[in-house]
Design a protein around this motif. Structure first.
Motif, PDB file in Angstrom:
ATOM      1  N   UNK A 235       0.826  -1.211   0.000  1.00 22.86           N
ATOM      2  CA  UNK A 235       0.000   0.000   0.000  1.00 22.86           C
ATOM      3  C   UNK A 235       0.858   1.258   0.000  1.00 22.86           C
ATOM      4  N   UNK A 236       2.106   1.142   0.450  1.00 18.20           N
ATOM      5  CA  UNK A 236       3.043   2.259   0.376  1.00 18.20           C
ATOM      6  C   UNK A 236       3.768   2.268  -0.971  1.00 18.20           C
ATOM      7  N   UNK A 240       4.286   5.334  -4.509  1.00 18.27           N
ATOM      8  CA  UNK A 240       5.511   5.839  -5.144  1.00 18.27           C
ATOM      9  C   UNK A 240       5.927   5.031  -6.368  1.00 18.27           C
ATOM     10  N   UNK A 241       5.110   4.040  -6.730  1.00 11.10           N
ATOM     11  CA  UNK A 241       5.428   3.154  -7.866  1.00 11.10           C
ATOM     12  C   UNK A 241       6.806   2.509  -7.676  1.00 11.10           C
ATOM     13  N   UNK A 247      11.564   0.156  -1.663  1.00  7.69           N
ATOM     14  CA  UNK A 247      10.516   0.792  -0.850  1.00  7.69           C
ATOM     15  C   UNK A 247      10.991   1.298   0.511  1.00  7.69           C
ATOM     16  N   UNK A 248      12.283   1.244   0.783  1.00  2.08           N
ATOM     17  CA  UNK A 248      12.733   1.704   2.090  1.00  2.08           C
ATOM     18  C   UNK A 248      12.367   3.171   2.352  1.00  2.08           C
TER      19      UNK A 248
END
Length: 397
Positions: A235-236, A240-241, A247-248
């Motif tokens: 979901x995060x 930001x794609x 994803x950090x």
């Protein structure tokens, strides 16, 4: 907010945010960097990558909770427990050790042999779990889940019509269900609540997770510390794609926000970075309290009418009082002169106030009840202001 003592580690508003690092002794776990089946190697990983990087708690998983894999039985988990026990005996660093399990029998054995707390991903679906934890005086993280050990986290699969009422089930949204799932089967004095982020079922959507995150403060009304597990979650990443390995940054941004919104424990695979982000969130969190002569005053976390209503409801007070006391301060721009005069007149009728700021802007001030009444009046009138009234109602939700 009740603080929890987890084997000497304080968790709650009066303590720093706690970081829970992850160790898996499950060969099927999808996150390779945390998976070990050799106790010596596992202990080295815990000392260097978890405790050495700032973890206060080490959460040890005996099986993957991913819904793609078959659920292990309690007997199968117990067969793997020896690896976890040998690991924690070999760790030289100082941390609290948590066993992730859905079975009271596994929790009992682990707590008897050296573990300090429990992470129950099935939310007390095993009815003996609360008793086991209380008998060991152990803290327990309880993830929102149906009362089903086979379906961790899948709160929308609960038959809410029978467990609550048909009316409640018809009107409850996803976050309402998560909140109620946390209350199912009770809470111990040392329960830490977990709102269950992640794809626990096919029905759970990324927007469900985002809405849960937006409304994170509501869970503080349960009066227990809160754990969130949002590290590199979909979901995060979608915002930001970014794929998992990139994803950090979004995880760290969300960590600071989660702590500011009330999270006390952050479960993560990226310990050092998450610790720093949590400290930033804590440093800029404003919650006032005072104590003297045996009297304590705490300012409850209320930033919306919905949060106000939940705090009242959990204390047995009519939630409707919230709308009379929650203040609304709305800046409105773009109304023409006639519309502004109409709004000013309605506000005066209902006990609210309109204050011009400039030729194009004005402030509407009043309680949620009074502003809602104004919105309803405008929406019901078949003129140019009806659409404005509907928008006004939407802002108040």
């Amino acid at each position: 907010m009740n603080s929890v003592d987890a084997a000497g580690l304080g968790i709650g508003d009066d303590h720093p945010p706690r970081i829970m690092g992850v160790l898996n002794v499950s060969e099927e776990s999808p996150y390779d960097p945390s998976v070990y089946d050799d106790p010596g190697e596992a202990a080295g990983y815990v000392d260097e990558e978890l405790i050495g990087e700032g973890a206060d708690i080490v959460d040890v998983g005996l099986e993957s909770a991913n819904k793609r894999f078959d659920v292990l039985s309690a007997e199968e988990e117990l067969e793997r427990l020896h690896i976890a026990l040998e690991t924690i005996e070999s760790v030289s660093g100082d941390a609290i050790f948590s066993i992730e399990t859905r079975y009271a029998a596994v929790a009992d054995e682990a707590l008897s042999k050296g573990f300090d707390m429990v992470n129950d991903i099935c939310g007390f679906a095993d009815p003996a779990m609360p008793t086991v934890c209380e008998d060991h005086d152990a803290a327990v993280a309880k993830m929102a889940s149906p009362p089903d050990r086979e379906r961790p986290g899948a709160v929308e699969e609960t038959d809410w019509a029978s467990r609550k009422s048909p009316e409640w089930a018809a009107n409850a949204d996803y976050v309402d269900q998560v909140y109620e799932a946390l209350k199912q089967n009770g809470l111990t004095d040392k329960t830490i609540v977990d709102p269950a982020f992640g794809g626990w079922s096919e029905a759970q959507t990324l927007e469900d997770d985002r809405e849960t995150f937006r409304r994170l403060r509501e869970f503080r009304a349960l009066g227990r510390p809160m754990l969130v597990s949002i590290n590199r979650k979909n979901f995060l990443g979608e915002i930001a794609s970014r794929e998992t390995e990139k994803r950090l940054p979004v995880s760290l941004a969300a960590t600071s926000m989660a702590v500011e919104r009330g999270a006390h424990v952050i479960r993560t695979h990226d310990v050092a970075e998450t610790r720093d982000a949590a400290l930033i969130g804590s440093a800029f969190t404003e919650r006032s309290s005072a104590a003297a002569d045996g009297v304590t005053i705490s300012q409850l976390d209320v930033t919306s009418s919905r949060e106000f209503r939940i705090q009242l409801r959990e204390r047995g007070i009519d939630p409707a009082f919230a709308d009379d006391w929650q203040a609304q301060l709305l800046e409105i721009e773009g109304l023409d002169g006639d519309a502004s005069e109409r709004l000013t007149s309605l506000a005066a009728e209902h006990g609210a106030v309109v204050q011009p700021v400039s030729d194009a802007r004005l402030l509407l001030m009043g309680s949620t009840t009074t502003v809602s009444d104004i919105a309803d009046r405008l929406s019901a009138e078949n003129d140019d202001l009806s659409a404005f009234g509907e928008k006004l109602s939407g802002v108040l939700r």
